[in-house]
Write a protein that holds these residues in place. Sequence first.
Motif, PDB file in Angstrom:
ATOM      1  N   CYS A 155     -12.247  -9.867  18.762  1.00 53.08           N
ATOM      2  CA  CYS A 155     -13.526 -10.222  18.138  1.00 53.08           C
ATOM      3  C   CYS A 155     -13.689  -9.520  16.799  1.00 53.08           C
ATOM      4  CB  CYS A 155     -14.667  -9.839  19.079  1.00 53.08           C
ATOM      5  SG  CYS A 155     -16.280 -10.024  18.334  1.00 53.08           S
ATOM      6  N   ILE A 156     -14.135 -10.258  15.786  1.00 55.34           N
ATOM      7  CA  ILE A 156     -14.375  -9.671  14.473  1.00 55.34           C
ATOM      8  C   ILE A 156     -15.876  -9.520  14.206  1.00 55.34           C
ATOM      9  CG2 ILE A 156     -12.204 -10.402  13.396  1.00 55.34           C
ATOM     10  CD1 ILE A 156     -13.754 -12.830  12.243  1.00 55.34           C
ATOM     11  N   SER A 157     -16.670  -9.564  15.250  1.00 59.75           N
ATOM     12  CA  SER A 157     -18.124  -9.334  15.156  1.00 59.75           C
ATOM     13  C   SER A 157     -18.825 -10.218  14.129  1.00 59.75           C
ATOM     14  CB  SER A 157     -18.413  -7.871  14.811  1.00 59.75           C
ATOM     15  OG  SER A 157     -17.928  -7.028  15.813  1.00 59.75           O
ATOM     16  N   CYS A 158     -18.309 -11.407  13.906  1.00 54.72           N
ATOM     17  CA  CYS A 158     -18.865 -12.244  12.841  1.00 54.72           C
ATOM     18  C   CYS A 158     -20.250 -12.770  13.172  1.00 54.72           C
ATOM     19  CB  CYS A 158     -17.930 -13.402  12.537  1.00 54.72           C
ATOM     20  SG  CYS A 158     -17.852 -14.601  13.879  1.00 54.72           S
ATOM     21  N   GLY A 159     -20.578 -12.867  14.464  1.00 51.30           N
ATOM     22  CA  GLY A 159     -21.930 -13.274  14.835  1.00 51.30           C
ATOM     23  C   GLY A 159     -22.131 -14.774  15.003  1.00 51.30           C
ATOM     24  N   ASN A 160     -21.097 -15.559  14.852  1.00 53.20           N
ATOM     25  CA  ASN A 160     -21.260 -17.008  15.039  1.00 53.20           C
ATOM     26  C   ASN A 160     -21.694 -17.351  16.455  1.00 53.20           C
ATOM     27  OD1 ASN A 160     -20.575 -18.744  12.658  1.00 53.20           O
ATOM     28  ND2 ASN A 160     -18.806 -17.387  12.613  1.00 53.20           N
ATOM     29  N   CYS A 161     -21.078 -16.700  17.436  1.00 47.63           N
ATOM     30  CA  CYS A 161     -21.379 -17.015  18.833  1.00 47.63           C
ATOM     31  C   CYS A 161     -22.854 -16.778  19.147  1.00 47.63           C
ATOM     32  CB  CYS A 161     -20.490 -16.199  19.765  1.00 47.63           C
ATOM     33  SG  CYS A 161     -20.494 -14.435  19.409  1.00 47.63           S
ATOM     34  N   LYS A 218     -22.033 -11.746  20.985  1.00 46.47           N
ATOM     35  CA  LYS A 218     -21.094 -10.840  20.322  1.00 46.47           C
ATOM     36  C   LYS A 218     -21.249  -9.400  20.813  1.00 46.47           C
ATOM     37  CE  LYS A 218     -23.799  -9.393  16.391  1.00 46.47           C
ATOM     38  NZ  LYS A 218     -25.007 -10.115  16.789  1.00 46.47           N
ATOM     39  N   ALA A 240     -18.728  -9.503  23.382  1.00 45.34           N
ATOM     40  CA  ALA A 240     -17.395  -9.835  22.862  1.00 45.34           C
ATOM     41  C   ALA A 240     -16.805  -8.684  22.060  1.00 45.34           C
ATOM     42  CB  ALA A 240     -17.460 -11.091  22.005  1.00 45.34           C
ATOM     43  N   CYS A 265     -16.693 -19.946  17.640  1.00 46.87           N
ATOM     44  CA  CYS A 265     -15.980 -18.695  17.349  1.00 46.87           C
ATOM     45  C   CYS A 265     -14.758 -18.992  16.481  1.00 46.87           C
ATOM     46  CB  CYS A 265     -15.542 -18.010  18.633  1.00 46.87           C
ATOM     47  SG  CYS A 265     -14.485 -16.585  18.292  1.00 46.87           S
ATOM     48  N   PRO A 266     -14.699 -18.395  15.293  1.00 45.08           N
ATOM     49  CA  PRO A 266     -13.598 -18.736  14.393  1.00 45.08           C
ATOM     50  C   PRO A 266     -12.275 -18.085  14.782  1.00 45.08           C
ATOM     51  CG  PRO A 266     -15.016 -17.094  13.382  1.00 45.08           C
ATOM     52  CD  PRO A 266     -15.657 -17.468  14.687  1.00 45.08           C
ATOM     53  N   ARG A 267     -12.284 -17.255  15.795  1.00 47.72           N
ATOM     54  CA  ARG A 267     -11.051 -16.599  16.206  1.00 47.72           C
ATOM     55  C   ARG A 267     -10.637 -16.974  17.631  1.00 47.72           C
ATOM     56  NH1 ARG A 267     -11.169 -16.347  11.746  1.00 47.72           N
ATOM     57  NH2 ARG A 267     -10.969 -14.640  10.265  1.00 47.72           N
ATOM     58  N   VAL A 316     -11.980 -16.444  20.477  1.00 51.33           N
ATOM     59  CA  VAL A 316     -12.039 -15.258  21.321  1.00 51.33           C
ATOM     60  C   VAL A 316     -12.606 -15.540  22.710  1.00 51.33           C
ATOM     61  CG1 VAL A 316     -13.094 -12.972  21.482  1.00 51.33           C
ATOM     62  CG2 VAL A 316     -12.234 -13.767  19.299  1.00 51.33           C
ATOM     63  N   LEU A 317     -13.397 -16.612  22.820  1.00 49.19           N
ATOM     64  CA  LEU A 317     -14.150 -16.808  24.061  1.00 49.19           C
ATOM     65  C   LEU A 317     -13.645 -18.011  24.847  1.00 49.19           C
ATOM     66  CD1 LEU A 317     -17.624 -16.315  22.366  1.00 49.19           C
ATOM     67  CD2 LEU A 317     -16.377 -14.624  23.711  1.00 49.19           C
TER      68      LEU A 317
HETATM   69  S1  SF4 Z   1     -17.881 -15.744  17.202  1.00 51.52           S
HETATM   70 FE1  SF4 Z   1     -16.005 -14.872  18.064  1.00 51.52          FE
HETATM   71  S2  SF4 Z   1     -15.300 -13.370  16.566  1.00 51.52           S
HETATM   72 FE2  SF4 Z   1     -17.406 -13.897  16.030  1.00 51.52          FE
HETATM   73  S3  SF4 Z   1     -18.632 -12.327  17.051  1.00 51.52           S
HETATM   74 FE3  SF4 Z   1     -18.503 -14.040  18.467  1.00 51.52          FE
HETATM   75  S4  SF4 Z   1     -16.729 -13.613  19.758  1.00 51.52           S
HETATM   76 FE4  SF4 Z   1     -16.616 -12.269  17.995  1.00 51.52          FE
END
Ligand code: SF4
Lengths: 441, 430
Positions: A370-376, A387, A390, A411-413, A415-416
């Motif tokens: 997770c890059i803590s981007c906050g999209n989720c 997040k 995550a 999530c752009p990575r 992760v979920l």
């Molecule tokens: S969208 Fe994905 S990468 Fe971004 S905070 Fe949520 S889990 Fe982390």
Amino acid sequence: MDFSEKTAWFSKKAALPLVLTWAGLLMALLPLFLKSYFISVLSATGFGLFTLGSIWYIYLKFRNTDSANLQHYVWFNQFSARRSAAWLLGIILTAFYIVLFWFPEYLTGLIRIFDPLSFLLRGRQADEWFLYGGLYTLAILIMGVRALLKYQSSPYHKWRTVSIMFFQLVLAFILPNVLALFKEPEFYFSYFWPLKYDYLFPVSFENLQKHPGGLTTFMLFWTVSLSFLATPILTYFFGKRWYCSWVCGCGGLAETAGDPFRQLSNKSRKAWQLEVAIIYPVLGFITLTTALLWLNSYYKGGILGSLSGGFAHTYGFFIGMIFSGVVGVGFYPLLGSRVWCRFGCPLAAYLGWLQKHFSRFRITTNGGQCISCGNCSTYCEMGIDVKWYAQQGKPIIRAACVGCGMCATVCPRGVLKLENKKPEGRYEPTSFIHAESLRIL
Amino acid sequence: MKTQENSSKHVIIIGNGIAGVTAAITIRKLSDYCITVISGENEHFYARTALMYLYLGQLRYENIKPYEDWFWQENRIELRHAWVNRIEFEEKTLILASGETLAYDKLLLATGSQTAFYNWPGQESKGVHGFYDLEDLAKIEKATQRGGKAILVGGGLIAVELAEMLHSRNIDTTILIRDAHYWGKNLPKAEAEMVRKRLEQKGINLLFKTTLEQLEQDSEGWVCAAITNEQERIPCTFVGIATGVQPNLELVKNGSINTQKGILVDQFLETNIPEVFAAGDCAELAFAENRIEQIWYTGRIQGETAGYNICGHQVPYERGVPFNSAKFFDLEFQTYGSVNPEVNTEESSLFWQNEAGTASIRINYLKDELKTVTGFVLLNVRYRQEVCETWIREQKPLEYVMKHLKEANFDPEFHRRHEKSIQHVYKSGN
Ligand code: SF4
Ligand SMILES: Cc1cc2nc3c(=O)[nH]c(=O)nc-3n(C[C@H](O)[C@H](O)[C@H](O)COP(=O)(O)OP(=O)(O)OC[C@H]3O[C@@H](n4cnc5c(N)ncnc54)[C@H](O)[C@@H]3O)c2cc1C
Ligand code: SF4
């Protein structure tokens, strides 16, 4: 959607569908003000044009979305960013609910437009509830097409949306009306206690028994087993989502018509505390009332007397009308699409409790990615700060989660992942992150 | 609860990025020290990785803060929004831009990095920007609202992020890439080719083996053209510099602290000055081939390690099996372990891609008898980190991995599964 495409097509290609949509809408609403046979025909045509135009527009706008651009421009948009257009829409929707609940006579003109459909389905005139059901279903279908296009990169969303559209159209609209045509009790197979709290009230049983027959017996059996057998079993295997984002009509509207507003849900800790403080008491209240009513009926009215009917009425008014209608849908553009589901729905509370403690469902975080981007968190319609979990490598197991899958999709990575796996070790975090065991609630 | 000895200690952390903040949280967990985090850029920690989503209108600033604002006070982490001008290591004090002096017992330098500019003539023109912080973002927003054409310099991740941003605003974009293919150091050729195709489908122009020579500006000081090494003149209104980042050493450059490219640290992330630590983008790992790790995940692990050591637990820095991920428009990219067999002669790989060229799996292995698996490179396919890392750590042979591939899959439900396809490639190759 791509802005590049937007500017390119907007001027030319979108003009006609937009004109059709607006003209159709105006024509459709004419009977509210004028009455004549000609106006009725015009209005019916208007509904057709509106449907056609809006789907065409949606097609042009969303046909090229992919997994990267599906939430572009959300916070630049008048509606989805809670700007003035959103307030206006909120006021219009709220006004509609107020008129529908308290002054349906103003809708008479529009209701008459639905007579032919009503006769076709159930062999009698339309009333305001038939109108409402029709519009509700239309909204889910049109905006369902939008969801299908917007989330075309995700098979999970595709299947889920098809399911929602099916349940609304067939089980919540066509079937109950056709039942009425055959003089059977109007019955919703996709709703049950404690959302349709009165299905388990003694009076419903009495009413159903007034229509003796195989089907009625089946309905009784169906509603009891959905509430007490199917719900725990399905929730154990799939989590709350089997209902909230695959079947339910309230959820269905939120996932389709409410999609442009999902990011408006409040993610703060305060909102979470408020949620817990409201939703469980609502469930408790309904459970208690149902029990009391049964005791009452057992003692032939000895406990509550005439109070029981009064209660159902008052509750129906506050919860059913004000909460789920006015606030729940009317405030979509202001508070997000799942206010009712999150704060008010007793069935959500029941399912959530099961999901939290007796389920295989969880959202797994992929290690330390997770890059803590906050999209989720931003796109979680239930206001869950995804997040928070995550970024600590923890699985997300929250009573509120309706399993819409949006956090995983945005999530752009990658992760979920929503998954059903054996319950042992469900809460265990990844071994890749250790630092943050500070708690928030 | 507070022990006297503990609470009298004051830890100051310079930099509120992932490294500094993870250290602060770790220290709070382990101790009762007074913790102050100072940062000049802004007050609260935000995800640098999410800057592009602000430009895309996908997120707002409040969405990219990993913690709500109450978090800091509740966990007794003091935040100071200020620039540090100087550090007096002998006196254990630091001086803020306002002139205020703060005393510390232990210090963590987590000052991050900055965009590397290579002294191109004309680089000071208006409309020429790196992409690192909130200020850069504001400048990019302003410059690109003028419309016109954009040039991006650099063949890495930031260049593609910028391309995606500009694409969303319908700005014609050209990327100058020094190597013969995209992200040469990290991507095997086949994957680089897939990325190239996707970018070109989106309308981005890629110029390979091309570097920037100089920039021209108009009478108002705005950039108006770029000249390449081929002496080609490309008119433009915006130039994004994405040729990488370098550790931010401004604060320590003239002090007694040892630096090379970054701040030199030992395996406990301590500098040559006792009780002064460094972590994140600014640290150079003297004990590990002078590596500088400038990614989010390593920043977090370094911050955590620094936190432990600041609290007196001797914990050496261990990165574990490397991993990373990125997204090139809608191509998701994930790696575990070794990434590029083309630069390592001891490795070979098994490779599969789908017909459309939108998904691929590469499994790297040593050219030994067992074909020991060393790494995974994935495009639009997701694998579980736990599983891949265990296989790599336990040196599983390729045969084992092929047999158990299913366990690694992390794709969403209802997605098409690819195990069979790559197993087919494996069988036909043997
Ligand atoms: S969208 Fe994905 S990468 Fe971004 S905070 Fe949520 S889990 Fe982390
Ligand atoms: C646009 C972009 C996208 C990225 N995307 C990814 C990604 O997807 N995945 C990934 O792994 N990595 C990514 N990275 C890299 C990652 O963000 C960095 O490695 C990481 O943020 C570095 O964290 P840090 O804590 O070391 O430093 P920083 O986050 O740079 O924090 C340093 C802070 O120190 C402060 N500071 C410096 N000097 C002083 C001073 N003298 N006084 C006061 N304060 C000072 C600055 O204000 C700054 O806020 C990305 C980077 C950028 C720029
Ligand atoms: S946590 Fe994810 S799946 Fe659950 S409700 Fe929120 S967005 Fe939907």
